[in-house]
Design an enzyme around this catalytic site. Structure first.
Site, short mmCIF file in Angstrom:
data_model
loop_
_atom_site.label_atom_id
_atom_site.label_comp_id
_atom_site.label_asym_id
_atom_site.label_seq_id
_atom_site.Cartn_x
_atom_site.Cartn_y
_atom_site.Cartn_z
N THR A 126 0.82 -1.21 0.00
CA THR A 126 0.00 0.00 0.00
C THR A 126 0.85 1.26 0.00
O THR A 126 1.97 1.27 0.53
CB THR A 126 -0.89 0.01 1.26
N TYR A 142 -2.11 0.17 9.90
CA TYR A 142 -2.33 -0.49 8.61
C TYR A 142 -1.06 -0.44 7.76
O TYR A 142 -0.57 -1.46 7.27
CB TYR A 142 -3.51 0.18 7.88
N1 UFG Z 1 -13.09 10.48 2.76
C1 UFG Z 1 -14.11 11.37 3.03
N2 UFG Z 1 -15.35 10.86 3.33
C2 UFG Z 1 -15.60 9.53 3.37
C3 UFG Z 1 -14.55 8.62 3.08
C4 UFG Z 1 -13.30 9.13 2.78
O1 UFG Z 1 -13.90 12.59 3.03
O2 UFG Z 1 -16.75 9.15 3.67
C5 UFG Z 1 -11.74 11.00 2.42
C6 UFG Z 1 -10.70 10.57 3.44
O3 UFG Z 1 -10.70 11.40 4.56
C7 UFG Z 1 -9.44 10.66 2.60
C8 UFG Z 1 -9.91 10.29 1.19
O4 UFG Z 1 -11.34 10.47 1.20
O5 UFG Z 1 -8.98 11.97 2.57
C9 UFG Z 1 -9.62 8.84 0.83
O6 UFG Z 1 -10.06 8.01 1.89
P1 UFG Z 1 -10.31 6.45 1.73
O7 UFG Z 1 -10.83 5.95 3.03
O8 UFG Z 1 -11.11 6.20 0.51
O9 UFG Z 1 -8.88 5.86 1.41
P2 UFG Z 1 -7.47 6.08 2.16
O10 UFG Z 1 -6.70 7.06 1.34
O11 UFG Z 1 -7.65 6.35 3.59
O12 UFG Z 1 -6.86 4.63 2.06
C10 UFG Z 1 -6.77 3.98 0.83
C11 UFG Z 1 -6.62 2.49 1.04
C12 UFG Z 1 -5.30 2.18 1.61
C13 UFG Z 1 -4.19 2.85 0.88
C14 UFG Z 1 -4.44 4.29 0.73
C15 UFG Z 1 -3.35 4.90 -0.09
O13 UFG Z 1 -7.63 2.01 1.89
O14 UFG Z 1 -5.11 0.80 1.49
O15 UFG Z 1 -5.70 4.48 0.11
O16 UFG Z 1 -3.68 6.18 -0.50
F1 UFG Z 1 -3.04 2.72 1.56
#
Ligand code: UFG
Length: 343
Positions: A117, A142
């Site tokens: 990741t 994670y």
């Molecule tokens: N977000 C919102 N509202 C939501 C969900 C997400 O504003 O309801 C935002 C989060 O705060 C973040 C962005 O959207 O800023 C992306 O969030 P995600 O939860 O979709 O994904 P993450 O970036 O946290 O994590 C994902 C994968 C990981 C990986 C990562 C790398 O789950 O495995 O991307 O960028 F490591």
């Protein structure tokens, strides 16, 4: 030459299953069905319900089926959950992977492809797309749990006859362009899935976590990769190892970032539903901006994206979500009750 796909009943794993079927590969699936679905593994594909942490069982499965390559997806994937429950992540992503790697060594498996990741990088110290040689400084359990497995794999490969490809995923999204499988896990937390649930009325609204970041519109920036392109990168990784490739780590993304607000706007435009969006506090563990430098993947694995458009990602994710709502999917999915997590 049998491939073992761990986590093949899950979101990315089930897309891998279709990619392998499309290439007439011989393979089996191991999944403990903790978050995956039996129906996601098509008829005719062998699904073995087992836990990858059970080393002796995995050794038996590998031997019995003549496995020579493992594509390892099984694990836990939610960054905020890992902060609340770190030991779950060190168990599922690190300890269980250790046992799977041990089973591979004991049985003489020569090739492994591991789902890592972008979270291994933490907050990048430089601006712009991150290359693989950037500082590794995960900010969530994670990310740490995945980095620990990367290091275990590297050290084990140095000591034994095992070669590997580590793929560091950026934000995987979208669903199969042929509509054969999709992202079905209940209690979604990932941005595009959440926005599609709001667009199809499963949620009455959604939140944007943080609007005060140092980015053009104040929301976080991510590099979204279509799941079909991601699994195709794995197929290239299998070929790379079969052709004598040895130890290789690569980012998987498109080298292009979209802000959370741009993503939400795109889902609203494509769905034609201007669902309610609540601007709220930052979410723990979120990184401001993450985009991938993908030169390595393109040059060494000869991979080329086929679906690198945010509209395609959103269209396919929405199509799948609509199927789930209309109940035209497998009954287990249609029957799931969706709780509205947003107050
Ligand atoms: N977000 C919102 N509202 C939501 C969900 C997400 O504003 O309801 C935002 C989060 O705060 C973040 C962005 O959207 O800023 C992306 O969030 P995600 O939860 O979709 O994904 P993450 O970036 O946290 O994590 C994902 C994968 C990981 C990986 C990562 C790398 O789950 O495995 O991307 O960028 F490591």
């Amino acid at each position: 030459m049998t491939i073992l796909v761990t986590g093949g009943a899950g979101y990315i794993g089930s897309h891998m299953v279709w990619e392998l079927l499309d290439h007439d590969e011989e393979f089996i699936v191991v999944d403990n069905l903790a978050t995956g679905f039996k129906w996601a593994v098509p008829d005719g594909v062998e699904l073995i319900e087992a836990d990858i942490g059970d080393q002796s069982r995995m050794e038996k499965i590998i031997k019995k089926n003549g496995v020579d390559t493992i594509i390892h997806f099984a694990g836990s994937v939610v960054v905020p959950e890992s902060i609340e429950n770190p030991l779950k992540y060190y168990q599922n992503n690190t300890a269980n992977s250790r046992n799977l790697i041990a089973a591979a060594v004991e049985t003489g498996v020569k090739r492994m492809i591991f789902s890592s990741t972008a979270a291994v990088y933490g907050n990048p110290v430089t601006t712009g797309p991150i290359a693989e040689n950037a500082i590794l400084n995960p900010l969530s359990p994670y990310g740490t749990s995945k980095l620990m497995t990367e290091l275990m794999l590297r050290d084990t490969a140095n000591a034994h006859d095992l070669n590997y490809v580590i793929l560091r995923y950026f934000n995987v999204a979208g669903c199969d362009v042929h509509g054969r499988t999709g992202q079905s896990t209940d209690g979604a937390t990932h941005l595009i899935k959440v926005a599609c649930e709001a667009a199809t009325g499963k949620r009455s609204s959604m939140k944007i976590f943080g609007t005060d970041y140092d980015t053009p519109d104040g929301t976080c920036i991510r590099d979204f990769i279509h799941v079909n392109d991601l699994v195709n990168a794995h197929y290239h990784a299998v070929k790379f190892l079969r052709d004598g490739g040895r130890k290789f780590t690569a980012n998987c993304g498109y080298s292009k970032g979209y802000s959370v607000r741009e993503v939400v706007d795109t889902v609203q435009r494509i769905s034609g539903n201007r669902f309610k969006v609540i601007e709220s506090e930052r979410r723990a563990g979120d990184i401001e901006s993450l985009t991938a430098n993908c030169n390595r993947l393109m040059t060494r694995l000869d991979w080329r994206p086929q679906h690198d458009s945010l509209d395609t990602i959103v269209e396919t994710a929405l199509a799948w979500e609509k199927n789930m709502v209309s109940g035209s999917l497998a009954p287990e999915i249609a029957d799931i009750e969706h709780t509205d997590e947003v107050a």
